[in-house]
Scaffold this motif. Structure first.
Motif, PDB file in Angstrom:
ATOM      1  N   GLN A  63      33.063  94.852  92.829  1.00 49.08           N
ATOM      2  CA  GLN A  63      33.144  96.288  92.477  1.00 49.08           C
ATOM      3  C   GLN A  63      33.714  95.951  93.742  1.00 49.08           C
ATOM      4  O   GLN A  63      33.588  95.467  95.112  1.00 49.08           O
ATOM      5  CB  GLN A  63      31.444  96.333  92.520  1.00 49.08           C
ATOM      6  N   VAL A  64      34.829  97.333  94.192  1.00 54.19           N
ATOM      7  CA  VAL A  64      35.184  97.628  95.370  1.00 54.19           C
ATOM      8  C   VAL A  64      34.619  99.772  95.619  1.00 54.19           C
ATOM      9  O   VAL A  64      34.619 100.058  94.986  1.00 54.19           O
ATOM     10  CB  VAL A  64      36.570  97.977  95.276  1.00 54.19           C
ATOM     11  N   GLN A  65      33.351  99.148  96.931  1.00 54.02           N
ATOM     12  CA  GLN A  65      33.562 100.761  97.422  1.00 54.02           C
ATOM     13  C   GLN A  65      34.512 101.695  98.558  1.00 54.02           C
ATOM     14  O   GLN A  65      34.556 100.248  99.183  1.00 54.02           O
ATOM     15  CB  GLN A  65      32.240 100.915  97.923  1.00 54.02           C
ATOM     16  N   LEU A  66      34.621 102.774  98.379  1.00 55.03           N
ATOM     17  CA  LEU A  66      35.827 103.390  98.779  1.00 55.03           C
ATOM     18  C   LEU A  66      35.087 104.357  99.728  1.00 55.03           C
ATOM     19  O   LEU A  66      34.167 105.036  99.243  1.00 55.03           O
ATOM     20  CB  LEU A  66      36.920 103.803  98.532  1.00 55.03           C
ATOM     21  N   VAL A  67      35.169 104.702 100.608  1.00 54.42           N
ATOM     22  CA  VAL A  67      34.442 105.357 101.788  1.00 54.42           C
ATOM     23  C   VAL A  67      35.245 106.515 102.658  1.00 54.42           C
ATOM     24  O   VAL A  67      36.060 105.645 103.407  1.00 54.42           O
ATOM     25  CB  VAL A  67      33.542 105.395 102.516  1.00 54.42           C
ATOM     26  N   GLU A  68      35.568 107.960 102.068  1.00 59.90           N
ATOM     27  CA  GLU A  68      36.808 108.284 102.481  1.00 59.90           C
ATOM     28  C   GLU A  68      36.447 109.166 103.860  1.00 59.90           C
ATOM     29  O   GLU A  68      34.978 109.591 104.334  1.00 59.90           O
ATOM     30  CB  GLU A  68      37.537 109.915 101.757  1.00 59.90           C
ATOM     31  N   SER A  69      37.332 109.889 104.864  1.00 63.79           N
ATOM     32  CA  SER A  69      36.477 110.730 106.084  1.00 63.79           C
ATOM     33  C   SER A  69      37.665 111.107 106.759  1.00 63.79           C
ATOM     34  O   SER A  69      38.500 110.620 106.642  1.00 63.79           O
ATOM     35  CB  SER A  69      36.114 109.826 106.907  1.00 63.79           C
ATOM     36  N   GLY A  70      37.683 112.347 107.195  1.00 67.63           N
ATOM     37  CA  GLY A  70      38.222 112.950 108.408  1.00 67.63           C
ATOM     38  C   GLY A  70      39.124 114.099 107.534  1.00 67.63           C
ATOM     39  O   GLY A  70      39.244 115.331 108.034  1.00 67.63           O
ATOM     40  N   GLY A  71      38.847 114.568 106.363  1.00 66.78           N
ATOM     41  CA  GLY A  71      38.758 115.824 105.928  1.00 66.78           C
ATOM     42  C   GLY A  71      38.114 117.268 107.352  1.00 66.78           C
ATOM     43  O   GLY A  71      37.582 117.081 107.192  1.00 66.78           O
ATOM     44  N   ASN A  72      39.067 118.305 106.963  1.00 70.40           N
ATOM     45  CA  ASN A  72      38.390 118.973 107.736  1.00 70.40           C
ATOM     46  C   ASN A  72      39.229 120.718 107.308  1.00 70.40           C
ATOM     47  O   ASN A  72      39.803 120.868 106.588  1.00 70.40           O
ATOM     48  CB  ASN A  72      38.508 118.882 108.721  1.00 70.40           C
ATOM     49  N   LEU A  73      38.662 121.387 107.679  1.00 68.92           N
ATOM     50  CA  LEU A  73      39.464 122.850 108.021  1.00 68.92           C
ATOM     51  C   LEU A  73      40.698 123.138 109.255  1.00 68.92           C
ATOM     52  O   LEU A  73      40.494 122.385 110.769  1.00 68.92           O
ATOM     53  CB  LEU A  73      38.420 124.397 107.928  1.00 68.92           C
ATOM     54  N   VAL A  74      41.987 122.955 108.416  1.00 69.78           N
ATOM     55  CA  VAL A  74      43.389 122.939 110.141  1.00 69.78           C
ATOM     56  C   VAL A  74      44.049 124.440 109.567  1.00 69.78           C
ATOM     57  O   VAL A  74      43.981 124.880 108.252  1.00 69.78           O
ATOM     58  CB  VAL A  74      44.215 122.099 109.532  1.00 69.78           C
ATOM     59  N   GLN A  75      44.562 124.438 110.424  1.00 72.23           N
ATOM     60  CA  GLN A  75      46.074 125.999 110.682  1.00 72.23           C
ATOM     61  C   GLN A  75      46.904 126.030 109.777  1.00 72.23           C
ATOM     62  O   GLN A  75      47.088 124.115 110.226  1.00 72.23           O
ATOM     63  CB  GLN A  75      46.078 126.452 111.833  1.00 72.23           C
ATOM     64  N   PRO A  76      47.903 126.001 109.072  1.00 73.59           N
ATOM     65  CA  PRO A  76      49.213 126.167 108.628  1.00 73.59           C
ATOM     66  C   PRO A  76      50.146 125.365 109.971  1.00 73.59           C
ATOM     67  O   PRO A  76      49.322 125.772 110.983  1.00 73.59           O
ATOM     68  CB  PRO A  76      49.981 127.008 108.742  1.00 73.59           C
ATOM     69  N   GLY A  77      50.756 124.012 109.974  1.00 74.70           N
ATOM     70  CA  GLY A  77      50.909 123.850 110.880  1.00 74.70           C
ATOM     71  C   GLY A  77      50.906 122.523 111.499  1.00 74.70           C
ATOM     72  O   GLY A  77      51.588 121.491 112.410  1.00 74.70           O
ATOM     73  N   GLY A  78      49.395 122.586 111.215  1.00 75.23           N
ATOM     74  CA  GLY A  78      47.728 121.341 112.172  1.00 75.23           C
ATOM     75  C   GLY A  78      48.427 120.045 111.761  1.00 75.23           C
ATOM     76  O   GLY A  78      49.195 119.380 110.648  1.00 75.23           O
ATOM     77  N   SER A  79      47.920 118.581 112.015  1.00 76.89           N
ATOM     78  CA  SER A  79      48.252 117.588 111.237  1.00 76.89           C
ATOM     79  C   SER A  79      46.491 117.369 110.775  1.00 76.89           C
ATOM     80  O   SER A  79      45.765 117.346 111.575  1.00 76.89           O
ATOM     81  CB  SER A  79      48.496 116.888 113.111  1.00 76.89           C
ATOM     82  N   LEU A  80      46.247 115.889 110.391  1.00 81.28           N
ATOM     83  CA  LEU A  80      45.121 115.456 110.292  1.00 81.28           C
ATOM     84  C   LEU A  80      45.689 114.398 110.186  1.00 81.28           C
ATOM     85  O   LEU A  80      46.250 113.857 109.223  1.00 81.28           O
ATOM     86  CB  LEU A  80      44.376 115.988 108.468  1.00 81.28           C
ATOM     87  N   LYS A  81      44.390 113.213 110.559  1.00 83.88           N
ATOM     88  CA  LYS A  81      43.887 111.388 109.704  1.00 83.88           C
ATOM     89  C   LYS A  81      43.065 111.530 108.812  1.00 83.88           C
ATOM     90  O   LYS A  81      41.958 111.610 108.821  1.00 83.88           O
ATOM     91  CB  LYS A  81      44.542 110.774 110.936  1.00 83.88           C
ATOM     92  N   LEU A  82      43.297 111.267 107.788  1.00 85.58           N
ATOM     93  CA  LEU A  82      42.000 110.799 106.845  1.00 85.58           C
ATOM     94  C   LEU A  82      42.059 109.029 106.618  1.00 85.58           C
ATOM     95  O   LEU A  82      42.973 108.782 106.645  1.00 85.58           O
ATOM     96  CB  LEU A  82      42.536 111.263 105.369  1.00 85.58           C
ATOM     97  N   SER A  83      40.724 108.742 106.573  1.00 89.94           N
ATOM     98  CA  SER A  83      40.351 107.128 106.453  1.00 89.94           C
ATOM     99  C   SER A  83      39.630 106.683 105.763  1.00 89.94           C
ATOM    100  O   SER A  83      38.938 107.920 105.339  1.00 89.94           O
ATOM    101  CB  SER A  83      39.553 107.267 107.578  1.00 89.94           C
ATOM    102  N   CYS A  84      40.403 105.693 104.981  1.00 89.31           N
ATOM    103  CA  CYS A  84      40.015 105.142 103.842  1.00 89.31           C
ATOM    104  C   CYS A  84      38.879 103.941 104.011  1.00 89.31           C
ATOM    105  O   CYS A  84      39.543 103.023 104.385  1.00 89.31           O
ATOM    106  CB  CYS A  84      40.219 105.116 102.149  1.00 89.31           C
ATOM    107  N   THR A  85      37.518 103.710 104.270  1.00 86.10           N
ATOM    108  CA  THR A  85      37.684 102.064 104.324  1.00 86.10           C
ATOM    109  C   THR A  85      36.236 101.396 103.101  1.00 86.10           C
ATOM    110  O   THR A  85      35.944 101.999 102.465  1.00 86.10           O
ATOM    111  CB  THR A  85      35.987 102.053 105.016  1.00 86.10           C
ATOM    112  N   SER A  86      37.155 100.551 103.048  1.00 88.59           N
ATOM    113  CA  SER A  86      37.059  99.975 101.131  1.00 88.59           C
ATOM    114  C   SER A  86      35.583  98.413 101.986  1.00 88.59           C
ATOM    115  O   SER A  86      36.035  98.062 102.774  1.00 88.59           O
ATOM    116  CB  SER A  86      38.033  98.383 101.078  1.00 88.59           C
TER     117      SER A  86
END
Length: 115
Positions: free
Chosen positions: A1-24
């Motif tokens: 089995q593989v567990q995946l945990v995401e993070s990094g989601g957020n509220l951002v304004q148009p034109g902005g940037s985000l970095k999402l992470s997924c740890t296995s």
């Protein structure tokens, strides 16, 4: 089995940037491919980006040129960097792992692009 945990989601304004992470929970070196999908309300889940064990990548047409998928094998983590975000990028973003026995999904992380 593989567990995946995401993070990094957020509220951002148009034109902005985000970095999402997924740890296995499993070494990503042994995983055939890891990917990010997204699903907006009323829409089907769609591929955002995929990175294979070989390092080759695929991107969805709607995000090409604005998104980069990359990984840190030592941290068993895959990242999704998103630039120039617009309101159509608003969705729940899911991490996916393809292994010989099937596929695994994370719980999702919410991205909202809004003023």
């Amino acid at each position: 089995q593989v567990q995946l945990v995401e993070s990094g989601g957020n509220l951002v304004q148009p034109g902005g940037s985000l970095k999402l992470s997924c740890t296995s929970s499993r070494s990503i070196v042994s995983i055939y491919a890891m990917a990010w999908y997204r699903q907006a309300p009323g829409n089907e889940r769609e591929l955002v980006a995929r990175i294979r064990a070989s390092g080759s990548t695929d991107y969805g047409d709607s995000v090409k040129g604005r998104v980069t998928i990359f990984r840190d094998n030592a941290k068993n983590t895959v990242y999704l960097r998103m630039n120039n975000l617009n309101t159509e990028d608003t969705a729940v973003y899911y991490c996916n792992a393809e292994v010989p026995e099937g596929q695994y999904w994370g719980q999702g992380t919410q991205v909202i692009v809004s003023l």
